[in-house]
Scaffold this motif. Structure first.
Motif, mmCIF file in Angstrom:
data_model
loop_
_atom_site.group_PDB
_atom_site.id
_atom_site.type_symbol
_atom_site.label_atom_id
_atom_site.label_comp_id
_atom_site.label_asym_id
_atom_site.label_seq_id
_atom_site.Cartn_x
_atom_site.Cartn_y
_atom_site.Cartn_z
ATOM 1 N N GLY A 197 10.864 -6.500 6.004
ATOM 2 C CA GLY A 197 10.273 -5.551 4.783
ATOM 3 C C GLY A 197 9.008 -5.142 5.249
ATOM 4 O O GLY A 197 8.272 -6.557 5.664
ATOM 5 N N TYR A 198 8.195 -4.479 4.414
ATOM 6 C CA TYR A 198 6.712 -4.051 4.105
ATOM 7 C C TYR A 198 6.939 -4.006 2.537
ATOM 8 O O TYR A 198 7.947 -2.772 1.920
ATOM 9 C CB TYR A 198 6.441 -4.114 5.362
ATOM 10 N N ALA A 199 5.039 -3.583 2.864
ATOM 11 C CA ALA A 199 4.895 -2.568 1.189
ATOM 12 C C ALA A 199 3.567 -2.858 1.510
ATOM 13 O O ALA A 199 2.935 -3.348 1.607
ATOM 14 C CB ALA A 199 5.770 -3.606 0.054
ATOM 15 N N GLY A 200 3.130 -1.496 0.750
ATOM 16 C CA GLY A 200 1.622 -1.333 0.040
ATOM 17 C C GLY A 200 1.422 -0.745 -0.727
ATOM 18 O O GLY A 200 2.349 -0.459 -1.731
ATOM 19 N N LEU A 201 0.265 -1.029 -1.492
ATOM 20 C CA LEU A 201 -0.577 -0.735 -2.901
ATOM 21 C C LEU A 201 -1.720 -0.028 -2.396
ATOM 22 O O LEU A 201 -2.834 -0.636 -1.704
ATOM 23 C CB LEU A 201 -0.213 -2.384 -3.699
ATOM 24 N N ALA A 202 -1.957 0.383 -3.909
ATOM 25 C CA ALA A 202 -3.561 1.363 -3.488
ATOM 26 C C ALA A 202 -3.622 1.288 -4.470
ATOM 27 O O ALA A 202 -3.327 1.292 -5.942
ATOM 28 C CB ALA A 202 -3.461 2.837 -2.964
ATOM 29 N N LEU A 203 -5.367 0.351 -4.243
ATOM 30 C CA LEU A 203 -5.541 -0.476 -5.495
ATOM 31 C C LEU A 203 -7.108 0.862 -6.277
ATOM 32 O O LEU A 203 -7.833 1.097 -5.350
ATOM 33 C CB LEU A 203 -6.640 -1.095 -5.481
ATOM 34 N N ALA A 204 -7.210 1.697 -7.325
ATOM 35 C CA ALA A 204 -8.275 2.596 -7.017
ATOM 36 C C ALA A 204 -8.465 3.224 -9.261
ATOM 37 O O ALA A 204 -7.212 3.887 -9.815
ATOM 38 C CB ALA A 204 -7.817 4.198 -6.958
ATOM 39 N N GLY A 205 -9.790 2.330 -9.774
ATOM 40 C CA GLY A 205 -9.812 2.384 -11.006
ATOM 41 C C GLY A 205 -8.871 2.241 -11.565
ATOM 42 O O GLY A 205 -7.842 0.191 -11.167
ATOM 43 N N PRO A 206 -8.554 2.143 -12.893
ATOM 44 C CA PRO A 206 -7.229 1.582 -13.867
ATOM 45 C C PRO A 206 -5.980 1.277 -13.116
ATOM 46 O O PRO A 206 -5.430 0.572 -13.609
ATOM 47 C CB PRO A 206 -7.686 1.723 -14.975
ATOM 48 N N ASP A 207 -5.274 2.242 -12.480
ATOM 49 C CA ASP A 207 -4.586 2.157 -11.717
ATOM 50 C C ASP A 207 -3.467 2.130 -10.449
ATOM 51 O O ASP A 207 -5.127 2.371 -9.590
ATOM 52 C CB ASP A 207 -3.719 3.697 -12.154
ATOM 53 N N ALA A 208 -2.786 1.394 -9.771
ATOM 54 C CA ALA A 208 -2.667 0.994 -8.879
ATOM 55 C C ALA A 208 -1.555 1.382 -8.163
ATOM 56 O O ALA A 208 -0.717 1.721 -9.455
ATOM 57 C CB ALA A 208 -2.355 -0.494 -8.799
#
Length: 155
Positions: free
Chosen positions: A57-68
């Motif tokens: 499997g695979y997964a991704g996260l974007a982090l920008a400011g207070p929210d991911a």
């Protein structure tokens, strides 16, 4: 199932595209989109493999400011219901906390019961609906949020 997580790299993209196409059909990401995501700032992408190097499997996260934002989370059909999705999701939540996020957001297909159950078990709550979000299938997206406590730099 024993799974090892490691950073997803551009040279891994070719191997995951068949899984992406099988799982997401007409909504599947292209190789170019994966490469663009891997190059963008504030991103964490992970790959899960077994001890033989088989893609689980695979997964991704974007982090920008207070929210991911969870950008993607996929488990190969042969590895489903074996804890791989939970392992990936937990790692993304850990990355969001480490990055100082106060919440993790994601969209999930309204008809994806296994994914919805995973997110509910991890404490995600429904905060909205995006009607007919997934095209061309005309499937709604449920918008879910997990509030994080104890994030570095947050009170």
């Amino acid at each position: 199932m024993s799974a090892v997580l490691r950073p997803l790299r551009w040279w891994d993209v070719e191997a995951l595209l068949p899984v992406e196409a099988e799982l997401f059909g007409a909504s599947a990401w292209s190789g170019e989109l994966f490469w663009s995501e891997l190059a963008a700032p504030g991103r964490t992408y992970l790959l899960a493999e077994d001890d033989r190097g088989t893609l689980l499997g695979y997964a991704g996260l974007a982090l920008a400011g207070p929210d991911a934002d969870v950008q993607t989370l996929a488990v190969a059909p042969a590895a489903q219901r074996r804890g791989v999705g939970g392992l990936l999701l937990d790692a993304l939540v850990t990355a969001a906390r480490a990055g100082g996020a106060s919440a993790v957001l994601l969209e999930v297909r309204a008809d994806n019961e296994p994914a919805r159950a995973l997110y509910a078990a991890r404490g995600f709550e429904r905060i909205g609906v995006r009607r007919r979000y997934y095209q061309p299938e005309d499937v709604d997206a449920l918008v879910l949020r997990l509030r994080l406590s104890g994030s570095p730099g947050r009170s």
